[in-house]
Scaffold this motif. Structure first.
Motif, short mmCIF file in Angstrom:
data_model
loop_
_atom_site.label_atom_id
_atom_site.label_comp_id
_atom_site.label_asym_id
_atom_site.label_seq_id
_atom_site.Cartn_x
_atom_site.Cartn_y
_atom_site.Cartn_z
N SER A 45 6.38 47.75 4.72
CA SER A 45 7.02 47.46 3.45
C SER A 45 6.59 48.26 2.25
CB SER A 45 6.99 46.06 3.05
OG SER A 45 5.55 45.47 3.13
N ASP A 46 5.02 48.53 2.34
CA ASP A 46 4.28 49.37 1.44
C ASP A 46 4.92 50.69 1.42
OD1 ASP A 46 2.62 47.27 0.58
OD2 ASP A 46 1.04 47.81 2.10
N TRP A 47 4.98 51.31 2.50
CA TRP A 47 5.61 52.79 2.68
C TRP A 47 7.11 53.03 2.16
CZ3 TRP A 47 2.14 56.51 2.97
CH2 TRP A 47 1.04 56.36 3.44
N LEU A 48 7.56 51.91 2.44
CA LEU A 48 9.08 51.94 1.91
C LEU A 48 9.22 51.71 0.44
CD1 LEU A 48 10.98 49.46 4.69
CD2 LEU A 48 11.02 51.99 4.36
N LEU A 49 8.29 51.08 0.08
CA LEU A 49 8.25 50.90 -1.52
C LEU A 49 7.75 52.30 -2.21
CD1 LEU A 49 8.46 49.24 -4.03
CD2 LEU A 49 6.09 48.36 -3.78
N ILE A 50 6.83 52.74 -1.62
CA ILE A 50 6.23 54.07 -1.91
C ILE A 50 7.35 55.19 -1.93
CG2 ILE A 50 4.70 55.95 -1.43
CD1 ILE A 50 2.68 53.90 -0.61
N GLY A 51 8.01 55.10 -0.74
CA GLY A 51 9.17 56.11 -0.95
C GLY A 51 10.40 55.89 -1.80
N GLY A 52 10.65 54.38 -1.81
CA GLY A 52 11.72 54.27 -2.73
C GLY A 52 11.50 54.70 -4.34
N LEU A 53 10.04 54.57 -4.75
CA LEU A 53 9.52 54.69 -6.11
C LEU A 53 9.69 56.19 -6.11
CD1 LEU A 53 6.50 52.44 -6.49
CD2 LEU A 53 8.52 52.34 -7.57
N LEU A 54 9.35 57.22 -5.18
CA LEU A 54 9.16 58.39 -5.28
C LEU A 54 10.73 59.06 -5.55
CD1 LEU A 54 6.58 59.55 -2.53
CD2 LEU A 54 6.36 59.59 -5.28
N GLN A 55 11.63 58.28 -4.62
CA GLN A 55 12.99 58.84 -4.67
C GLN A 55 13.55 58.40 -6.38
OE1 GLN A 55 15.36 60.44 -2.16
NE2 GLN A 55 16.00 60.73 -4.30
N SER A 56 13.20 57.38 -6.80
CA SER A 56 13.63 56.71 -8.02
C SER A 56 13.02 57.75 -9.12
CB SER A 56 13.11 55.25 -8.34
OG SER A 56 13.54 54.57 -7.51
N VAL A 57 11.85 58.29 -8.88
CA VAL A 57 11.34 59.18 -9.92
C VAL A 57 12.24 60.66 -10.07
CG1 VAL A 57 9.40 60.74 -10.46
CG2 VAL A 57 8.84 58.21 -9.96
N VAL A 58 12.34 61.12 -8.62
CA VAL A 58 13.14 62.20 -8.68
C VAL A 58 14.58 62.05 -9.33
CG1 VAL A 58 14.45 63.82 -6.94
CG2 VAL A 58 12.18 63.09 -6.41
N VAL A 59 15.17 60.78 -9.00
CA VAL A 59 16.48 60.69 -9.85
C VAL A 59 16.60 60.58 -11.19
CG1 VAL A 59 18.54 58.82 -9.87
CG2 VAL A 59 17.49 59.62 -7.67
N LEU A 70 19.39 63.16 -3.96
CA LEU A 70 19.40 62.35 -2.37
C LEU A 70 19.31 63.35 -1.60
CD1 LEU A 70 21.61 59.25 -3.21
CD2 LEU A 70 19.13 59.34 -3.18
N LEU A 71 19.77 64.39 -1.78
CA LEU A 71 19.98 65.66 -0.58
C LEU A 71 18.65 65.83 0.17
CD1 LEU A 71 22.31 68.21 -2.19
CD2 LEU A 71 22.85 66.62 -0.03
N PRO A 72 17.58 66.11 -0.63
CA PRO A 72 16.09 66.13 0.24
C PRO A 72 16.00 65.05 1.21
CG PRO A 72 15.91 66.72 -1.99
CD PRO A 72 17.14 65.95 -1.73
N THR A 73 16.26 63.83 0.93
CA THR A 73 16.01 62.75 1.55
C THR A 73 17.05 62.72 3.05
OG1 THR A 73 15.32 61.22 -0.06
CG2 THR A 73 15.94 60.14 1.90
N PHE A 74 18.38 62.93 2.74
CA PHE A 74 19.10 63.02 3.86
C PHE A 74 19.04 64.20 4.82
CE2 PHE A 74 21.54 60.08 1.02
CZ PHE A 74 21.85 59.25 2.01
#
Length: 298
Positions: A45-59, A70-74
């Motif tokens: 859950s920590d890693w998912l949270l970190i990933g979610g925060l990084l994606q939010s920063v990018v957006v 979202l293209l880099p993630t996919f």
């Protein structure tokens, strides 16, 4: 008895299995050892949270439409799935099979000298060769900061000094090599265990009492313990003296690890010093545990 080593002796002593895991051109934490320890200090859950925060920063920060952010993630997900499919179907190499020896192998002490006929164990000697000492060193950080706790990092630097000293003076210290493992009784911050192989208990005791690096670590721990500076740190050791003919090993479809990945000083027929791996082919010999623990028969 003729021994068939899986790997030819080398002029330069290979570093221990776990020491190699700390080597990386950028930083030790980028090696396999460092990456595993970082990963083990966070939950899924920590890693998912970190990933979610990084994606939010990018957006939020990039001046582009969210769908493009979202293209880099996919793209990364598609890349990883594609590589997995290619590995499963044998199109690209599976790195996990690198160094794996198909079939049976075992580990024995190489003879101290290689004759004209190669590695030979005389009749009447123990198949496995010598006895050994196994030292188990373990530690754990019980502080909420885990890997980032200053005392834990400080202890790690003292441990690094001890391991470096052993790698630099293996013959004097009777040091053969070591492997690292982690416990699975907690979700994060597992106990780290080093399985260390020495030629004898005497070598371990001599190193522990004469080693500058071990003495420095010992004095640091005693000083910190007096002021309760290491209450959140766990350390322990166990020592086992194993007699000649009282141990054996067998590996199937494996690359050398644990005792099979240790290094032993030998000499060739011309007196040249070499380093030998104890992993031997066991496809036609060493069939039973009793044979591997017994003596060579005529």
């Amino acid at each position: 008895m003729e021994l068939n080593p899986l790997h030819a002796p080398t002029v330069k002593r290979p570093l221990s299995e776990s020491t190699r895991g700390w080597i990386h051109p950028t930083h030790p934490l980028m090696g396999t050892q460092g990456r595993f320890r970082i990963r083990a200090h966070f939950t899924i859950s920590d890693w998912l949270l970190i990933g979610g925060l990084l994606q939010s920063v990018v957006v939020l920060l990039l001046p582009i439409r969210p769908v493009y952010a979202l293209l880099p993630t996919f793209g990364l997900a598609i890349f990883k799935v594609t590589r997995l499919v290619l590995k499963v179907n044998g199109v690209i190499e599976n790195p996990l099979m690198e160094g794996v020896k198909q079939g049976r192998s075992c580990a024995v002490f190489p003879p101290p000298e290689i004759g004209e006929k190669g590695m030979v164990r005389p009749v009447g000697e123990s198949v496995g060769g010598d006895g050994m000492c196994i030292l188990l060193l373990s530690n754990r950080c019980n502080h909420p900061l885990g890997l980032f706790y200053s005392k834990f990092r400080e202890m790690g630097q003292y441990a690094k000094g001890m391991y470096t000293e052993l790698e630099q003076n293996p013959i004097e210290n009777g040091f053969l090599g070591y492997s690292d493992y982690s416990s699975n009784d907690s979700v994060t911050q597992p106990r780290a265990l080093s399985i260390m192989y020495f030629k004898s208990i005497d070598h371990v005791h001599k190193w522990a009492h004469s080693s500058p690096a071990h003495r420095a670590a010992w004095e640091w721990w005693d000083a910190e313990q007096k002021v309760r500076g290491v209450d959140h740190l766990t350390i322990a050791h166990e020592i086992y003296g194993v007699e000649k003919g009282k141990w054996e090993s067998i590996y199937v479809n494996a690359k050398p690890y644990d005792f099979a990945a240790t290094s032993h000083a030998i000499t060739d027929a011309g007196g040249k010093k070499l380093w030998a791996c104890p992993a031997m082919d066991a496809s036609r010999s060493f069939r039973t545990s009793a044979q591997r623990m017994g003596d060579v028969r005529g």
